[in-house]
Design an enzyme around this catalytic site. Structure first.
Site, PDB file in Angstrom:
ATOM      1  N   LYS A   1      48.747  32.182  33.094  1.00 11.08           N
ATOM      2  CA  LYS A   1      48.541  31.320  31.936  1.00 11.08           C
ATOM      3  C   LYS A   1      49.549  31.655  30.833  1.00 11.08           C
ATOM      4  O   LYS A   1      50.203  30.790  30.284  1.00 11.08           O
ATOM      5  CB  LYS A   1      47.103  31.493  31.436  1.00 11.08           C
ATOM      6  CG  LYS A   1      46.772  30.717  30.195  1.00 11.08           C
ATOM      7  CD  LYS A   1      45.305  30.855  29.837  1.00 11.08           C
ATOM      8  CE  LYS A   1      45.068  30.312  28.428  1.00 11.08           C
ATOM      9  NZ  LYS A   1      43.668  30.375  28.024  1.00 11.08           N
TER      10      LYS A   1
ATOM     11  N   GLU B   1      51.540  42.924  35.057  1.00  7.16           N
ATOM     12  CA  GLU B   1      51.422  43.048  36.514  1.00  7.16           C
ATOM     13  C   GLU B   1      52.104  41.874  37.201  1.00  7.16           C
ATOM     14  O   GLU B   1      52.874  42.035  38.150  1.00  7.16           O
ATOM     15  CB  GLU B   1      49.936  43.065  36.941  1.00  7.16           C
ATOM     16  CG  GLU B   1      49.155  44.290  36.518  1.00  7.16           C
ATOM     17  CD  GLU B   1      48.444  44.098  35.188  1.00  7.16           C
ATOM     18  OE1 GLU B   1      48.928  43.285  34.364  1.00  7.16           O
ATOM     19  OE2 GLU B   1      47.416  44.770  34.975  1.00  7.16           O
TER      20      GLU B   1
ATOM     21  N   GLY C   1      41.470  31.589  31.388  1.00  7.23           N
ATOM     22  CA  GLY C   1      41.997  32.103  32.653  1.00  7.23           C
ATOM     23  C   GLY C   1      40.963  32.111  33.761  1.00  7.23           C
ATOM     24  O   GLY C   1      41.220  31.661  34.877  1.00  7.23           O
ATOM     25  N   ARG C   2      39.760  32.608  33.458  1.00  2.95           N
ATOM     26  CA  ARG C   2      38.740  32.744  34.510  1.00  2.95           C
ATOM     27  C   ARG C   2      38.057  31.428  34.829  1.00  2.95           C
ATOM     28  O   ARG C   2      37.163  31.389  35.673  1.00  2.95           O
ATOM     29  CB  ARG C   2      37.732  33.826  34.122  1.00  2.95           C
ATOM     30  CG  ARG C   2      37.111  33.656  32.748  1.00  2.95           C
ATOM     31  CD  ARG C   2      36.357  34.914  32.313  1.00  2.95           C
ATOM     32  NE  ARG C   2      35.873  34.836  30.949  1.00  2.95           N
ATOM     33  CZ  ARG C   2      36.572  35.169  29.873  1.00  2.95           C
ATOM     34  NH1 ARG C   2      37.820  35.586  30.007  1.00  2.95           N
ATOM     35  NH2 ARG C   2      36.068  35.079  28.661  1.00  2.95           N
TER      36      ARG C   2
ATOM     37  N   GLU D   1      33.625  39.416  32.170  1.00  2.00           N
ATOM     38  CA  GLU D   1      34.642  39.197  31.134  1.00  2.00           C
ATOM     39  C   GLU D   1      34.113  38.205  30.093  1.00  2.00           C
ATOM     40  O   GLU D   1      34.472  38.270  28.927  1.00  2.00           O
ATOM     41  CB  GLU D   1      35.951  38.684  31.761  1.00  2.00           C
ATOM     42  CG  GLU D   1      37.155  38.827  30.845  1.00  2.00           C
ATOM     43  CD  GLU D   1      38.497  38.663  31.547  1.00  2.00           C
ATOM     44  OE1 GLU D   1      39.179  39.655  31.833  1.00  2.00           O
ATOM     45  OE2 GLU D   1      38.875  37.507  31.826  1.00  2.00           O
TER      46      GLU D   1
ATOM     47  N   HIS E   1      23.672  47.146  55.855  1.00  2.00           N
ATOM     48  CA  HIS E   1      23.931  48.416  56.535  1.00  2.00           C
ATOM     49  C   HIS E   1      24.680  49.375  55.616  1.00  2.00           C
ATOM     50  O   HIS E   1      25.294  50.334  56.081  1.00  2.00           O
ATOM     51  CB  HIS E   1      24.721  48.150  57.824  1.00  2.00           C
ATOM     52  CG  HIS E   1      23.966  47.242  58.751  1.00  2.00           C
ATOM     53  ND1 HIS E   1      23.054  47.717  59.670  1.00  2.00           N
ATOM     54  CD2 HIS E   1      23.927  45.885  58.839  1.00  2.00           C
ATOM     55  CE1 HIS E   1      22.508  46.696  60.314  1.00  2.00           C
ATOM     56  NE2 HIS E   1      23.026  45.565  59.821  1.00  2.00           N
TER      57      HIS E   1
ATOM     58  N   LYS F   1      45.815  47.479  27.680  1.00  2.00           N
ATOM     59  CA  LYS F   1      47.171  46.944  27.917  1.00  2.00           C
ATOM     60  C   LYS F   1      48.166  47.591  26.963  1.00  2.00           C
ATOM     61  O   LYS F   1      49.268  47.979  27.349  1.00  2.00           O
ATOM     62  CB  LYS F   1      47.183  45.428  27.679  1.00  2.00           C
ATOM     63  CG  LYS F   1      46.496  44.598  28.742  1.00  2.00           C
ATOM     64  CD  LYS F   1      46.731  43.117  28.455  1.00  2.00           C
ATOM     65  CE  LYS F   1      45.856  42.215  29.289  1.00  2.00           C
ATOM     66  NZ  LYS F   1      45.931  40.816  28.912  1.00  2.00           N
TER      67      LYS F   1
HETATM   68  O1  F6P Z   1      42.577  40.527  31.940  1.00  2.00           O
HETATM   69  C1  F6P Z   1      42.785  39.658  30.891  1.00  2.00           C
HETATM   70  C2  F6P Z   1      43.322  38.350  31.329  1.00  2.00           C
HETATM   71  O2  F6P Z   1      43.795  37.721  30.186  1.00  2.00           O
HETATM   72  C3  F6P Z   1      42.336  37.476  32.065  1.00  2.00           C
HETATM   73  O3  F6P Z   1      41.455  36.842  31.218  1.00  2.00           O
HETATM   74  C4  F6P Z   1      43.259  36.564  32.775  1.00  2.00           C
HETATM   75  O4  F6P Z   1      42.611  35.826  33.766  1.00  2.00           O
HETATM   76  C5  F6P Z   1      44.264  37.547  33.297  1.00  2.00           C
HETATM   77  O5  F6P Z   1      44.410  38.487  32.247  1.00  2.00           O
HETATM   78  C6  F6P Z   1      45.588  36.976  33.693  1.00  2.00           C
HETATM   79  O6  F6P Z   1      46.233  36.367  32.626  1.00  2.00           O
HETATM   80  P1  F6P Z   1      47.459  35.395  32.838  1.00  2.00           P
HETATM   81  O7  F6P Z   1      47.008  34.248  33.635  1.00  2.00           O
HETATM   82  O8  F6P Z   1      47.902  35.021  31.456  1.00  2.00           O
HETATM   83  O9  F6P Z   1      48.537  36.175  33.573  1.00  2.00           O
END
Ligand code: F6P
Length: 514
Positions: free
Chosen positions: A175, A181, A233-234, A319, A350, A479
């Protein structure tokens, strides 16, 4: 025993092929009525309508909350006076055209038709599509989908080892297009792609709200699928973030998934609270967590294709509702959302069900199961799967008394003190709460229903708690500190670094140097 008698009729609701049974709980009619009144007093209906109308209910970020618009077939959803639906439909059409080109081979990699798609994203840009691609495996007839999320290089290395990059499409799903990452993995993927093809950027697509950053990365605008900041995002798998799903199952199935979500939206908006699935799911959840004090909630899909649903729901629920202050900034007087966890049945039986049946903590369980399976659906496999699911909730409810256990031990030849000792180990307290959601079969439409159901459940719980379910400030501090610690790993601890962190950093530095 709380699940018997007429409770099954009173404490269950059906909608559009789904049956939600919450008879195996301690809820009584007067309690349910009080909980419904609580929802009314918390203005769930008004907040719901405000959300669907595009009001800026995400007050700490000053944003509307309109993931529901992504799955809406009609028009007329306004943000700041502008109808957002034409833009959403145009993007969906572009995604569909691109998906058709990739799936037909009209869009090619350097080595020919695209055989594999690698989605690079994390959190909401990974969990939704990864969960759904697995869930829809029986419908997958497009390129194989792979997901890379972790900054741990082991994951991208492992995924890439099995891929022919010349026929791989890489989707950078973010987003913000700034998540460390994702950008680290995207840069690595581009470098590896450059070793194989002349024009690496030509095999990249981007899903993001940040068109300027996708352009800086070198991805051509025709392969950039944008969305607006009012999609959290979620909550984003219904739009461009769902591209890997659309590529896997095709645009028609993807649209069926949207229709399932839209049907649940309409139900949520129109059904009386006493028959409203998201409201009931929320109230049962709050009864267990906020009122009975049970600390966690187990999500137990008896559906291997939903094996990533618990992980997906962990982000969605924890979240969203893992907050400690109310909308106005005051401390929450009550517990916020519960810990959500789980694994598919029958595997979990199990592993951890021992604690659920006989441990000292009560864990409310949410079972999910299809009447018919997608694979070998009418075979002995599915019959046993369903039988196990129903038997587990029954066992949790009925338990086994000490007298019953004594009789068993007597039959097994035990006597006296030893009989008593052995019998006590075989007692199940029973009256352990669970709910069951049964669906006809896990189709794209049904998946859409289920995911929208859980989204709205989180919303209702958040409104009653008085929190903002749509921000996530709690992930920010880690972060920021990760950047500072990365510097310490490179240059060593400095004055003011706390003792524990300095020790850990020094251990890493010494191990790497050794
Ligand atoms: O972990 C925080 C967060 O902002 C989530 O809410 C989101 O889904 C994720 O990081 C990834 O964010 P982006 O889509 O901006 O890379």
């Amino acid at each position: 025993m709380f699940g018997g008698g007429d409770r099954a009729k009173t404490f269950s609701t059906q909608f559009d092929g789904l049956l939600f049974d919450y008879a195996k709980t301690t809820l009584r009619e007067d309690i349910l009525a009080a909980l419904i009144q609580l929802a009314e007093e918390a203005q769930v209906a008004q907040r719901r309508d405000a959300m669907f109308a595009g009001e800026k209910i995400n007050e700490t970020e000053g944003r509307a909350v309109l993931h529901t618009a992504l799955r809406r077939s009609g028009t007329g959803v306004f943000v700041d006076g502008e109808d957002v639906m034409p833009g959403i439909h145009a993007t969906l059409d572009r995604m569909e055209a691109f998906a058709n080109e990739v799936r037909s081979g009209a869009f090619q990699g350097a080595g020919g038709k695209i055989t594999d798609v690698m989605n690079i994203g994390i959190g909401g840009s990974d969990l939704g599509p990864a969960m759904a691609v697995l869930a829809m495996d029986s419908y997958a007839d497009g390129p194989r989908a792979h997901f890379v999320s972790n900054v741990d290089g082991a994951q991208i290395a492992q995924v890439m080892r099995g891929l022919d990059l010349s026929t791989t499409l890489i989707i950078v799903a973010s987003k913000t297009f700034t998540t460390i990452e994702t950008m680290t993995n995207a840069n690595t993927a581009r470098e590896m792609m450059a070793q194989v093809v002349d024009d690496p950027a030509a095999q990249f697509a981007a899903l993001s709200t940040a068109a300027d950053l996708t352009a800086d990365f070198g991805i051509a605008p025709e392969r950039v699928f944008g969305f607006e900041d009012w999609v959290g995002g979620r909550y984003s798998m219904w739009g461009p973030i769902g591209l890997s799903l659309m590529l896997a199952i095709g645009p028609d199935n993807f649209r069926a998934f949207l229709r399932g979500g839209e049907a649940m939206d309409q139900h949520f908006q129109t059904a009386p609270f006493a028959e409203n699935l998201p409201v009931l799911l929320a109230l049962v959840g709050m009864w267990h967590h906020q009122f009975c004090g049970f600390g966690s909630r187990a999500v137990l899909p008896y559906d291997q294709q939903l094996s990533r649903l618990p992980a997906y729901l962990q982000q969605l629920e924890m979240e969203s509702n893992g907050k400690r202050v109310a909308m106005d900034g005051s401390d929450l007087p009550d517990q916020a959302g519960p810990i959500v966890w789980g694994e598919p049945g029958t595997n979990g039986q199990h592993a951890f069900y021992q604690l659920i049946h006989q441990g000292t903590q009560v864990v409310p369980c949410e079972f999910l199961v299809a009447a018919e399976g997608n694979e070998l659906g009418r075979s002995v496999h599915h019959r046993l799967l369903v039988a196990n699911c129903l038997a587990q909730s029954q066992a949790l409810m009925v338990g086994r008394t000490l007298d019953e256990a004594r009789a068993l031990m007597q039959d097994a030849g035990f006597e006296g003190d030893e009989l008593e000792r052995q019998a006590r180990h075989r007692v199940f307290p029973g009256n352990r709460p669970s709910t069951t959601l049964i669906y006809p079969r896990l189709t794209p439409y049904v998946l859409g229903q289920i995911i929208a159901l859980y989204e709205h459940r989180v919303f209702v719980e958040g409104v009653i708690l008085g929190i903002n379910s749509f921000d996530q400030w709690g992930v920010e501090l880690g972060k920021v500190l990760a950047k500072e610690v990365e510097k310490l790993i490179l240059e060593g601890p400095v004055d003011g670094t706390d003792g524990s962190t300095a020790q850990l950093v020094n251990f890493v530095r010494n191990s790497v140097d050794a």
